[in-house]
Scaffold this motif. Structure first.
Motif, PDB file in Angstrom:
ATOM      1  N   GLU A  45       0.652  -1.120   0.178  1.00 55.66           N
ATOM      2  CA  GLU A  45       0.049   0.237  -0.147  1.00 55.66           C
ATOM      3  C   GLU A  45       0.915   1.361  -0.002  1.00 55.66           C
ATOM      4  N   ALA A  46       0.357   2.299  -0.134  1.00 50.24           N
ATOM      5  CA  ALA A  46       0.800   3.576  -0.281  1.00 50.24           C
ATOM      6  C   ALA A  46       1.946   3.693   1.031  1.00 50.24           C
ATOM      7  N   TYR A  47       3.651   4.237   0.448  1.00 44.64           N
ATOM      8  CA  TYR A  47       3.989   4.505   1.552  1.00 44.64           C
ATOM      9  C   TYR A  47       4.456   5.418   1.699  1.00 44.64           C
ATOM     10  N   THR A  48       5.260   6.132   3.586  1.00 43.98           N
ATOM     11  CA  THR A  48       5.291   7.414   3.408  1.00 43.98           C
ATOM     12  C   THR A  48       6.838   7.546   4.260  1.00 43.98           C
ATOM     13  N   SER A  49       7.808   7.704   3.996  1.00 39.94           N
ATOM     14  CA  SER A  49       9.452   8.353   5.272  1.00 39.94           C
ATOM     15  C   SER A  49       8.620   8.788   6.057  1.00 39.94           C
ATOM     16  N   ASN A  50       7.806   9.559   5.792  1.00 42.06           N
ATOM     17  CA  ASN A  50       7.768  10.908   7.233  1.00 42.06           C
ATOM     18  C   ASN A  50       7.359  10.642   8.174  1.00 42.06           C
ATOM     19  N   THR A  51       7.389  11.368   9.687  1.00 41.52           N
ATOM     20  CA  THR A  51       7.011  10.481  10.891  1.00 41.52           C
ATOM     21  C   THR A  51       5.299  11.640  10.872  1.00 41.52           C
ATOM     22  N   TYR A  52       5.091  11.097  11.237  1.00 42.83           N
ATOM     23  CA  TYR A  52       3.354  11.754  11.765  1.00 42.83           C
ATOM     24  C   TYR A  52       2.676  11.874  13.560  1.00 42.83           C
ATOM     25  N   ASN A  53       3.244  13.152  13.722  1.00 44.29           N
ATOM     26  CA  ASN A  53       2.573  12.714  14.769  1.00 44.29           C
ATOM     27  C   ASN A  53       0.350  12.380  15.253  1.00 44.29           C
ATOM     28  N   TYR A  54       0.489  11.821  16.111  1.00 45.16           N
ATOM     29  CA  TYR A  54      -1.054  11.592  16.281  1.00 45.16           C
ATOM     30  C   TYR A  54      -1.635  12.655  17.068  1.00 45.16           C
ATOM     31  N   SER A  55      -2.043  12.610  17.239  1.00 39.97           N
ATOM     32  CA  SER A  55      -3.740  13.969  17.801  1.00 39.97           C
ATOM     33  C   SER A  55      -4.829  13.137  18.314  1.00 39.97           C
ATOM     34  N   SER A  56      -5.343  12.532  19.911  1.00 37.93           N
ATOM     35  CA  SER A  56      -5.826  12.052  20.408  1.00 37.93           C
ATOM     36  C   SER A  56      -7.439  12.898  20.156  1.00 37.93           C
ATOM     37  N   VAL A  57      -7.221  14.404  20.097  1.00 33.86           N
ATOM     38  CA  VAL A  57      -8.912  15.013  20.450  1.00 33.86           C
ATOM     39  C   VAL A  57      -9.595  15.099  18.847  1.00 33.86           C
ATOM     40  N   THR A  58      -8.873  14.933  18.282  1.00 29.70           N
ATOM     41  CA  THR A  58      -9.200  15.083  16.637  1.00 29.70           C
ATOM     42  C   THR A  58      -9.093  13.564  15.494  1.00 29.70           C
ATOM     43  N   ASN A  59      -8.171  13.029  16.198  1.00 34.13           N
ATOM     44  CA  ASN A  59      -8.376  12.091  16.108  1.00 34.13           C
ATOM     45  C   ASN A  59      -7.538  11.603  14.703  1.00 34.13           C
ATOM     46  N   ARG A  60      -6.332  12.400  14.592  1.00 27.24           N
ATOM     47  CA  ARG A  60      -5.451  11.972  13.436  1.00 27.24           C
ATOM     48  C   ARG A  60      -4.490  12.761  13.506  1.00 27.24           C
ATOM     49  N   LEU A  61      -3.524  12.258  12.211  1.00 26.42           N
ATOM     50  CA  LEU A  61      -2.002  12.115  12.081  1.00 26.42           C
ATOM     51  C   LEU A  61      -1.842  13.519  11.399  1.00 26.42           C
ATOM     52  N   ASN A  62      -0.374  13.841  10.598  1.00 27.72           N
ATOM     53  CA  ASN A  62      -0.157  14.905  10.874  1.00 27.72           C
ATOM     54  C   ASN A  62      -0.953  16.210  10.393  1.00 27.72           C
ATOM     55  N   ASN A  63      -0.730  16.922  11.558  1.00 26.73           N
ATOM     56  CA  ASN A  63      -1.666  17.834  11.899  1.00 26.73           C
ATOM     57  C   ASN A  63      -2.649  18.219  11.130  1.00 26.73           C
ATOM     58  N   ASP A  64      -3.693  17.119  11.588  1.00 19.04           N
ATOM     59  CA  ASP A  64      -5.027  16.933  11.438  1.00 19.04           C
ATOM     60  C   ASP A  64      -5.201  16.371   9.519  1.00 19.04           C
ATOM     61  N   THR A  65      -3.764  16.775   8.900  1.00 23.41           N
ATOM     62  CA  THR A  65      -4.785  16.183   7.763  1.00 23.41           C
ATOM     63  C   THR A  65      -4.508  14.127   7.423  1.00 23.41           C
ATOM     64  N   LEU A  66      -4.686  13.674   7.878  1.00 22.46           N
ATOM     65  CA  LEU A  66      -5.362  12.231   7.818  1.00 22.46           C
ATOM     66  C   LEU A  66      -5.712  12.207   9.050  1.00 22.46           C
ATOM     67  N   LYS A  67      -7.318  11.102   9.207  1.00 23.70           N
ATOM     68  CA  LYS A  67      -7.520  10.584  10.034  1.00 23.70           C
ATOM     69  C   LYS A  67      -7.893   9.232  10.372  1.00 23.70           C
ATOM     70  N   LEU A  68      -7.539   9.051  10.876  1.00 27.56           N
ATOM     71  CA  LEU A  68      -7.599   7.774  11.513  1.00 27.56           C
ATOM     72  C   LEU A  68      -9.316   7.013  11.113  1.00 27.56           C
ATOM     73  N   ALA A  69      -9.446   6.406  10.135  1.00 31.12           N
ATOM     74  CA  ALA A  69     -11.086   5.867  10.432  1.00 31.12           C
ATOM     75  C   ALA A  69     -11.572   5.188  11.824  1.00 31.12           C
ATOM     76  N   SER A  70     -13.090   4.872  11.967  1.00 36.35           N
ATOM     77  CA  SER A  70     -13.232   4.254  13.395  1.00 36.35           C
ATOM     78  C   SER A  70     -12.907   2.969  12.929  1.00 36.35           C
ATOM     79  N   ASN A  71     -13.026   2.330  12.157  1.00 33.19           N
ATOM     80  CA  ASN A  71     -12.458   1.075  11.818  1.00 33.19           C
ATOM     81  C   ASN A  71     -10.992   0.700  12.263  1.00 33.19           C
ATOM     82  N   VAL A  72     -10.052   1.455  11.702  1.00 35.47           N
ATOM     83  CA  VAL A  72      -8.485   1.247  11.306  1.00 35.47           C
ATOM     84  C   VAL A  72      -7.929   0.227  12.953  1.00 35.47           C
ATOM     85  N   VAL A  73      -7.292  -0.475  11.458  1.00 38.67           N
ATOM     86  CA  VAL A  73      -6.274  -1.645  11.801  1.00 38.67           C
ATOM     87  C   VAL A  73      -5.061  -0.825  11.797  1.00 38.67           C
ATOM     88  N   ILE A  74      -4.118  -0.817  13.563  1.00 36.56           N
ATOM     89  CA  ILE A  74      -2.760  -0.087  13.863  1.00 36.56           C
ATOM     90  C   ILE A  74      -1.819  -1.236  14.134  1.00 36.56           C
TER      91      ILE A  74
END
Length: 832
Positions: A578-607
């Motif tokens: 799948e799509a790959y990135t070597s960047n480091t993206y932080n996680y926000s618990s309030v918005t449930n997003r990565l990368n300064n809120d640009t990537l949202k984790l789906a409700s059924n996300v597999v981590i």
């Protein structure tokens, strides 16, 4: 002869855009009843309710029907002294109207001497009263009641815009029927029992003070709230017959006839034709390069010097002279959005700011009154909502502006259309995308629609769309995929095989079910990465050692997210990286997003969590295991229709031995080995916890927040210095008074700066005092909304910076807040 008033006026809804001084109530705006209600209210024939609604579905009563007919017949100002003889009407608000209606023979009472004013009216009864108001009687109508009156009402066109003709008559339908009645002639039945119209052409409109103006050229200046009760946008540049008031403001009331030839359709620039909505194609005799004598109106504004290209692909109204299919235009009018945008979280903050009295909207000026209120007479909102406050995330907004500098919004259309299905056909002439065999247009380039080539046959897509006169137009789409659509897994290792001994190479995967499986790789297995062509996953090297190919080694390295397929023998037959990135993206618990809120984790996300020291200890984790401002992701995929991350590999997890806690009490105890240790009671995220420690507690205070480390259930460090003394942890370097709390927006203003709090992640503590009034300890507040109160004193901490809201409207989020009465601050030891 049947008049055309109702037909022509309803047409004015088609491209209606401006709000007028006497705008219809919000609950009829955008409906078939809007124009009827607006005009009838302007003429004082009907009224709305005190709460600003019209309630079109309510059933009309006999008393209300009498009042409507007396007002429409022009008797509203002369009925004040009238009193009826009905036994149940004494003191009733409608008695004077009922009395006058009864004297005219429009209504009758019951044999017991009552009128029953609150009894509802059927459509047949309403039609009877209306036809009688024009002067018809039983002897002039063939047949028996109610068929005789209902038939005449249908001939007069009173039922043309009415959805039903049985049961109780609704307020919306009664308005529509009364509206159609306005320009019908009054008359009387002669000695031969034939109804004849009055010689002077008497109508309700005339009685209400309206005069007919023939051959009037409508200009943009006429389409204002000071000159018209109705929206004249669709008539600008046309010659019409219309009614206007004969006194007072002399505003226009309604259009009865259009004298100009008028066509409506889509303007096709390449062919210089109008594809009429009636199916006919009209050739314009005026080209874009020869516009002398032709006025072009864009968004209601006369665009001097504009070319027809400005309206290419748009719905237009053209007025002029028609000869066969050749049309010589005098005016061409259409609407072109300055912006079409999907609403995101930052846009909702923008809307809140606009409602609070400041800020532009979507980058364009908002018209306001002298008191800074939004001027809805100049900015009409239609579509899925009728007011700004009802706009929601993911709504599609179409913004139309005028020609001023800076541009001001004149119309805002909100759409909530989502089209989902399989792409079954694509055509380029005309350009159409078929979803489940239904054809859809693509919005013009300004709207951000994707090109025809972006769609692929067989894809299941979710598309945002809006509908106008040209039909439903697609603005944007996402390929619809969900995590359950494939076998997602994380690579945790690979191994070579041996051709001589029939040993297949293997790939070790942590599956989405949490299992670690070492799959053999079939000899014919394929590998694919992104849009690249498939290649063989295995090949034979020197010494007959079977291994993963060079190209695949990097792509399926440990921690890569893949989808895979197996055969009946359990061998891997295909790996898709799948799509790959070597960047480091932080996680926000309030918005449930990565990368300064640009990537949202789906409700059924597999981590997936990769353990580089012992790959067999790699595991699945949840968002609860992630660290605010600490958990980082270097591999992710975003595959569902909303672009949400459905599977990801995480680098760093929450350290189990790092906790923030508020000390509530401490003392000496004996541990299990009978050694003397200290017992520390703490509130961790508001929950009571007890820990033991060998470290000194000489600096511990019951009024402080601490960051401590746990090892084996014991606190090993962190009690020597409270978080309260570490300014780096504090949002503010000094605590302050709470100035305001916005509980809807979850904002608290401490010392003049507003920050977010979160019902799920923010913990609020309040002070507890002993009976002698001295400070005892902090306790978790039973209610955040109650504890956060104006004029209280607060000390707030932003413990996890990455849970803050990033983007165009950044917001800090308080994780822990201490609240106390200002007079008691000194007792706690907190700074003031």
């Amino acid at each position: 002869m049947r008049k055309v008033l109702s037909f022509v006026l309803v047409l004015s809804l088609v491209l209606g855009s401006f709000g007028f001084a006497f705008a219809a109530p919000a609950d009829v705006q955008g409906t078939k009843n809007e124009i009827a209600v607006e005009v009838l209210m302007a003429l004082d024939i009907i009224n709305g309710y005190e709460d600003g609604t019209y309630r079109p579905d309510n059933i009309v009563t006999r008393a209300e029907m009498a009042k409507i007919l007396i007002a429409a017949s022009g008797y509203g100002d002369i009925v004040n002294e009238a009193k009826s003889n009905f036994s149940d009407m004494a003191g009733h608000w409608a008695d004077k109207y009922v009395a006058y209606a009864a004297s005219l023979g429009l209504v009758n009472g019951y044999p017991d001497g009552t009128f029953k004013p609150n009894q509802t009216v059927t459509y047949a009864e309403a039609a009877t009263m209306m036809v009688r108001a024009l002067g018809y009687t039983d002897v002039a109508l063939a047949g028996t009641w109610p068929a005789n009156y209902v038939t005449k009402a249908m001939v007069l066109g009173l039922f043309d815009k009415v959805s039903t003709k049985v049961g109780g008559a609704s307020r919306g339908d009664i308005a529509q029927m009364t509206f159609a009645l306005l320009d019908e002639d009054f008359g009387k039945v002669d000695k031969d029992n034939i109804w004849v119209p009055d010689a002077n052409g008497d109508t309700m409109l005339k009685r209400l003070g309206a005069v007919l103006v023939n051959d009037y050229l409508v200009t943009p200046g006429d389409n204002t709230s000071s000159k018209s009760y109705i929206d004249l946008t669709d008539y600008v540049g046309q010659v019409v017959d219309l009614y206007k008031e004969s006194k007072g403001d002399e505003k226009f009331i309604c259009v009865t006839k259009v004298e100009s030839d008028v066509i409506k359709g889509e303007y096709v620039l390449a062919d210089n034709v109008i594809k009429g909505f009636n199916g006919t194609e009209y050739k314009l005799t005026t080209t874009s390069a020869a516009l002398s004598g032709t006025a072009i109106y864009v968004n209601g504004v006369n665009k001097a010097g504009a070319t027809l290209g400005a309206l290419a692909g748009r719905a237009v109204t053209v007025a002029g002279t028609l000869s066969g299919v050749n049309f010589t235009p005098a005016t061409i009018a259409g609407w072109v959005p300055a912006l079409i945008q999907k609403v995101d979280a930052s846009d909702l903050y923008n809307v809140e700011d606009v409602l609070d009295g400041y800020s532009d909207l979507f980058g364009y000026k908002v018209p306001r009154t002298s008191t800074k209120a939004i001027n809805y007479n100049k900015m009409r909102i239609s579509g899925a909502v009728t007011q700004l406050a009802d706009i929601e995330k993911d709504d599609l907004v179409l913004v139309y502006t005028d020609a001023s500098t800076p541009a001001e919004i004149v119309k805002l259309v909100v759409a909530r259309q989502v089209i989902e299905g399989k792409v079954t056909k694509i055509t380029s002439g005309p350009p159409r995308v078929y979803i489940d065999d239904v054809a859809y247009k693509l919005a013009p380039a300004i709207d951000g629609a994707k090109a025809i080539g972006s769609y692929k046959l067989g894809e299941t897509i979710t598309a945002y769309a809006y509908t106008d006169q040209l039909g439903t137009q697609l603005v944007d789409f996402k390929v619809k995929e969900v995590a359950t659509a494939g076998n997602y897994a994380m690579v945790i290792g690979t191994s070579v095989g041996n051709e001589d001994y029939g040993i297949l190479p293997k790939i070790k995967l942590l599956t989405k079910s949490g299992e670690i499986i070492n799959f053999p790789i079939n000899k014919t297995a394929k590998f694919a990465s992104g849009s690249a062509a498939e290649v063989n996953l295995t090949y034979v090297t020197t010494g007959s050692i079977r291994t993963v190919t060079d190209v695949a080694v990097a792509a399926v390295a440990p921690q890569t997210i893949v989808r895979y397929a197996t055969n009946s023998s359990g061998e891997i037959t295909k790996i898709v990286a799948e799509a790959y990135t070597s960047n480091t993206y932080n996680y926000s618990s309030v918005t449930n997003r990565l990368n300064n809120d640009t990537l949202k984790l789906a409700s059924n996300v597999v981590i997936f969590s990769y353990n580089s020291t012992d790959v067999d200890k790699s595991k699945l984790v949840t968002t609860a295991d992630l660290i605010n401002n600490g958990s980082t992701f270097t591999v992710y995929i975003a595959k569902n229709g909303d672009g949400e991350v459905v599977a990801a590999a995480v680098d760093s997890l929450k350290a189990a031995d790092d906790i923030y806690g508020v000390v509530t009490s401490f003392g000496k105890v004996l541990d299990s080995d009978n050694n003397e240790v200290f017992e520390i009671n703490m509130l961790v995220n508001g929950e009571a916890k007890t820990y033991l420690t060998d470290t000194s507690v000489s600096a511990v205070s019951n009024s402080s927040l601490y960051l401590v480390k746990l090892e084996g259930g014991k606190i090993t460090s962190g009690l020597g210095k409270s978080v309260a003394t570490k300014s780096a942890y504090q949002i503010r370097t000094e605590a302050a008074i709470i100035n305001d709390v916005d509980r809807d927006a979850k904002l608290v203003d401490i010392g003049g700066t507003a920050y977010l709090y979160n019902d799920n992640t923010t913990t609020v503590y309040v002070a507890s005092f002993k009976t002698n009034g001295s400070f005892d300890k902090w306790v978790k507040a039973s209610s955040i909304n109650t504890a956060l109160r104006n004029n209280a004193y607060a000390v707030a901490y932003d413990l996890y910076n990455d849970d803050d809201i990033k983007g165009t409207n950044p917001r800090d989020v308080y994780d822990t807040i201490f609240v106390i009465n200002a007079a008691d601050v000194a007792k706690t030891g907190f700074p003031n």
